[in-house]
Enzyme design. Structure first.
Site, PDB file in Angstrom:
ATOM      1  N   LYS A 201       0.839  -1.199   0.000  1.00  0.00           N
ATOM      2  CA  LYS A 201       0.000   0.000   0.000  1.00  0.00           C
ATOM      3  C   LYS A 201       0.872   1.246   0.000  1.00  0.00           C
ATOM      4  O   LYS A 201       0.673   2.164  -0.771  1.00  0.00           O
ATOM      5  CB  LYS A 201      -0.924  -0.048   1.228  1.00  0.00           C
ATOM      6  CG  LYS A 201      -1.856   1.126   1.336  1.00  0.00           C
ATOM      7  CD  LYS A 201      -2.838   0.963   2.488  1.00  0.00           C
ATOM      8  CE  LYS A 201      -3.606   2.257   2.690  1.00  0.00           C
ATOM      9  NZ  LYS A 201      -4.542   2.197   3.811  1.00  0.00           N
ATOM     10  N   GLU A 207      10.428  -4.829   4.505  1.00  0.00           N
ATOM     11  CA  GLU A 207      10.493  -6.244   4.101  1.00  0.00           C
ATOM     12  C   GLU A 207      10.196  -6.376   2.608  1.00  0.00           C
ATOM     13  O   GLU A 207      10.910  -7.066   1.864  1.00  0.00           O
ATOM     14  CB  GLU A 207       9.463  -7.072   4.894  1.00  0.00           C
ATOM     15  CG  GLU A 207       9.760  -7.206   6.376  1.00  0.00           C
ATOM     16  CD  GLU A 207       9.179  -6.071   7.217  1.00  0.00           C
ATOM     17  OE1 GLU A 207       8.826  -5.006   6.646  1.00  0.00           O
ATOM     18  OE2 GLU A 207       9.100  -6.235   8.443  1.00  0.00           O
ATOM     19  N   GLY A 261      -4.962  -1.852   4.914  1.00  0.00           N
ATOM     20  CA  GLY A 261      -4.194  -3.002   4.436  1.00  0.00           C
ATOM     21  C   GLY A 261      -4.902  -4.322   4.701  1.00  0.00           C
ATOM     22  O   GLY A 261      -4.995  -5.194   3.832  1.00  0.00           O
ATOM     23  N   ARG A 262      -5.422  -4.490   5.923  1.00  0.00           N
ATOM     24  CA  ARG A 262      -6.034  -5.770   6.274  1.00  0.00           C
ATOM     25  C   ARG A 262      -7.448  -5.923   5.722  1.00  0.00           C
ATOM     26  O   ARG A 262      -8.110  -6.924   5.954  1.00  0.00           O
ATOM     27  CB  ARG A 262      -6.004  -5.948   7.798  1.00  0.00           C
ATOM     28  CG  ARG A 262      -6.609  -4.800   8.577  1.00  0.00           C
ATOM     29  CD  ARG A 262      -6.190  -4.858  10.046  1.00  0.00           C
ATOM     30  NE  ARG A 262      -6.685  -3.722  10.815  1.00  0.00           N
ATOM     31  CZ  ARG A 262      -6.035  -2.573  10.938  1.00  0.00           C
ATOM     32  NH1 ARG A 262      -4.883  -2.389  10.325  1.00  0.00           N
ATOM     33  NH2 ARG A 262      -6.545  -1.597  11.683  1.00  0.00           N
ATOM     34  N   GLU A 347      -4.892  -6.536  14.782  1.00  0.00           N
ATOM     35  CA  GLU A 347      -4.381  -5.223  14.373  1.00  0.00           C
ATOM     36  C   GLU A 347      -5.504  -4.184  14.443  1.00  0.00           C
ATOM     37  O   GLU A 347      -5.265  -3.000  14.644  1.00  0.00           O
ATOM     38  CB  GLU A 347      -3.789  -5.290  12.950  1.00  0.00           C
ATOM     39  CG  GLU A 347      -2.780  -4.186  12.656  1.00  0.00           C
ATOM     40  CD  GLU A 347      -2.038  -4.367  11.333  1.00  0.00           C
ATOM     41  OE1 GLU A 347      -2.659  -4.173  10.275  1.00  0.00           O
ATOM     42  OE2 GLU A 347      -0.840  -4.673  11.352  1.00  0.00           O
ATOM     43  N   HIS A 378      -4.838 -33.061  17.595  1.00  0.00           N
ATOM     44  CA  HIS A 378      -3.703 -33.898  18.023  1.00  0.00           C
ATOM     45  C   HIS A 378      -2.548 -33.054  18.548  1.00  0.00           C
ATOM     46  O   HIS A 378      -1.412 -33.512  18.604  1.00  0.00           O
ATOM     47  CB  HIS A 378      -3.265 -34.793  16.863  1.00  0.00           C
ATOM     48  CG  HIS A 378      -4.364 -35.723  16.448  1.00  0.00           C
ATOM     49  ND1 HIS A 378      -4.565 -36.937  17.060  1.00  0.00           N
ATOM     50  CD2 HIS A 378      -5.371 -35.582  15.555  1.00  0.00           C
ATOM     51  CE1 HIS A 378      -5.631 -37.523  16.531  1.00  0.00           C
ATOM     52  NE2 HIS A 378      -6.141 -36.718  15.611  1.00  0.00           N
ATOM     53  N   LYS A 507       9.226  -0.879  14.280  1.00  0.00           N
ATOM     54  CA  LYS A 507       9.820  -0.536  12.980  1.00  0.00           C
ATOM     55  C   LYS A 507      10.888   0.538  13.163  1.00  0.00           C
ATOM     56  O   LYS A 507      11.981   0.454  12.608  1.00  0.00           O
ATOM     57  CB  LYS A 507       8.750   0.018  12.026  1.00  0.00           C
ATOM     58  CG  LYS A 507       7.769  -0.990  11.480  1.00  0.00           C
ATOM     59  CD  LYS A 507       6.868  -0.310  10.454  1.00  0.00           C
ATOM     60  CE  LYS A 507       5.645  -1.130  10.135  1.00  0.00           C
ATOM     61  NZ  LYS A 507       4.697  -0.454   9.262  1.00  0.00           N
TER      62      LYS A 507
END
Ligand SMILES: O=P(O)(O)OC[C@H]1O[C@](O)(CO)[C@@H](O)[C@@H]1O
Length: 555
Positions: A201, A207, A261-262, A347, A378, A507
């Site tokens: 965005k 990253e 973003g999400r 978030e 399990h 950050k």
């Protein structure tokens, strides 16, 4: 006063606790009919939670008091409800395929939304058909999406979930700045047939920019610098920054600052999904979300799935005091759904101040985690059944799988899913445990020894969501349900569910640490170290090993 509503709910909970969930089921044999609600083939079953009609009435009154309906209208009307960033949260416009106007500051956003969608369709069709090729004229066989957070989790989760519908190039997702991620992804790929989509965005995320630069070098190294343009596309709101990276504007797909973003998988961030499954199915995915949007706006509270799911969350978090919720899709292809919902939920609602900046007085977002069933059974289900914390579970299951030849697998999957929620509810008391051990032929001393370990407290709540089949439409509807659930909860907690300041400090500090890791001396303020002694010690320790490693000659 909202405080009065909370108090009424807490007083009411005290009257239900001694009865317990099992008690409610014994007293009423039609709880499923009374506390499950459907939208077409999607059923939400709340009957295995400690609620009665009175509980719902009190929760609806709380929601009214928190202006849920007005806040919902404000979101759909494009009001700047993300006040700290002065932005709307109008992701619902992205799935409004009717094109009916949706306004932001008086301007209809739909023409731009539909134009971008049409461009995405044309681009994905060209990649899928092979009419758009790599630099050497070869058809793209592999598409690598480089992004992180909302620019990765949505398309990665949806692409995996809809694998039975994929008939385009293979999709890969690189998110982690750990070089292992891109290295492992690129190892089996051929640069001549690989397309990269750089999805960010902001187009500043470290990253993503680091991975994109590595991918660029990989293409340029193999095919020459002049090949880069043919092997990259981008999705971003920061078109100027994309241009600086050198991606031609015909291959850049924009979206807008009113898409968080999400909440962005519905936008051009969904381009990889479209490339995998085709535009028509992608539109069905949007259509499912739109159906949920209409339902959220129109259904009365008592029949409204997002409202009910949100209020059940509030009941568990705030009134019964449960600090976590488990997301348990009984669908292997929904393996990334818990991670996707972690970002969406945590978030959005992991906040400690109200919309006006004052400290919240009620707990906000719970810890969200999970794994697909039956694998989780399990692993961590032991704790869900017999641990000292109660964790409400959310089971998700389709009536039909995608493997008609393996219907017996699906029957086992469904049986496991239903059995788990039944076991959480029912439990097993000491007398039952003793009876079972005796029936198994154990001597009395062994029965006494083992029986306490075989007790399940039961009375543990769960929610189950069922749909016919995980189609693109059903998946879109399910994700939109969770989005609106987060909104409902955020509204009750009076927090801004659309900002994410909590990701910033880490950050900033990472940036400040980079010079230190490169062997430079950190600047110190007057009398104060810049970093605490632990961070400094660890950095020096790592730095030493890193340098040794980088100077170790290859054997
Ligand atoms: O799409 P971008 O700008 O690269 O951001 C990626 C992610 O980073 C975050 O800002 C959190 O660091 C998320 O909100 C977002 O989805």
């Amino acid at each position: 006063m909202t405080a009065d509503h909370w108090q009424r709910l807490r007083d009411h909970a005290e009257t239900l606790k001694p009865i317990g969930l099992r008690g409610l089921f014994s007293a009423e044999n039609n709880r499923f009919e009374r506390f499950s609600v459907s939208l077409d083939d999607l059923t939400l079953d709340l009957s295995k939670t400690l609620i009665t009609e009175e509980t719902l009435g009190l929760l609806f009154a709380l929601a009214d008091n928190c202006q849920l309906m007005a806040r919902r209208a404000a979101m759909f009307q494009g009001a700047p409800i993300n006040t700290t960033e002065d932005r709307a949260a109008l992701h619902v416009a992205l799935r409004n395929l009717s094109g009916a106007p949706m306004y932001l500051g008086g301007a209809d956003v739909m023409p731009e939304v539909l134009t971008t969608l049409a461009r995405m369709s044309a681009f994905s069709a060209a990649i899928r058909s092979g009419s758009l090729t790599g630099h050497r004229g070869a058809r793209f066989t592999d598409v690598v999406n480089i992004g992180i957070g909302g620019s990765d989790l949505g398309p990665a989760m949806v692409t995996a979930a809809l694998a039975p519908y994929a008939d385009g190039p293979r999709l890969h997702f690189v998110s982690n700045v750990d070089g292992a991620h891109i290295a492992d992804t690129l190892k089996p790929l051929d640069p001549a047939t690989t397309l990269f989509i750089v999805a960010s965005k902001t187009f500043t995320t470290t990253e993503t920019m680091t991975n994109a630069a590595t991918a660029r070098r990989w293409i340029a190294g193999a095919l020459g610098e002049e090949a880069v343009g043919s092997h990259f596309a981008a999705v971003s709101t920061a078109l100027d920054k994309v241009a600086e990276f050198g991606i031609d504007k015909t291959r850049v797909f924009g979206f807008w600052d009113w898409v968080g973003g999400r909440y962005s998988v519905w936008s051009a961030i969904g381009l990889p999904v479209m490339i995998a499954i085709g535009a028509e199915r992608f539109e069905a995915f949007l259509g499912g979300a739109h159906a949920m949007d209409l339902h959220f706006q129109q259904a009365p509270m008592a029949r409204n799935l997002p409202v009910l799911l949100g209020l059940a969350g509030v009941w568990h978090r705030n009134v019964l005091g449960y600090g976590a919720r488990a997301i348990l899709p009984y669908d292997q292809r929904l393996a990334r759904l818990p991670a996707y919902l972690q970002q969406l939920d945590m978030e959005s609602n992991g906040k400690r101040v109200s919309r006006d900046g004052t400290a919240v007085t009620e707990a906000t977002g719970p810890l969200v985690w999970g794994e697909p069933g039956t694998n989780g059974q399990h692993a961590f289900f032991q704790l869900l059944h017999q641990g000292t914390d109660v964790i409400p579970c959310e089971f998700i299951i389709a009536a039909e799988g995608h493997e008609p030849d393996l219907a017996h697998h699906h029957r086992q999957l469904v049986a496991s899913c239903l059995a788990q929620s039944e076991a959480l509810l029912r439990g097993r008391d000491l007398a039952e445990a003793r009876r079972q051990l005796t029936a198994e032929g154990h001597p009395a001393d062994v029965v006494e020894k083992l029986a306490p370990h075989k007790v399940f407290p039961g009375n543990r709540p769960s929610i189950t969501l069922v749909h016919d089949k995980t189609t693109p439409y059903a998946l879109g509807r399910l994700i939109a349900l969770y989005e609106h659930r987060v909104f409902v909860e955020g509204t009750i907690w009076n927090i801004n569910s659309f900002d994410q300041w909590g990701v910033e400090l880490g950050k900033e500090l990472a940036c400040a640490l980079l010079p230190l890791l490169a062997g430079q001396t950190p600047e110190t303020g007057p009398g104060e170290p810049v970093h605490d002694s632990s961070t400094l010690g660890l950095a020096r320790r790592l730095c030493r090993a890193m340098r040794e490693e980088s100077t170790t000659p290859e054997t």
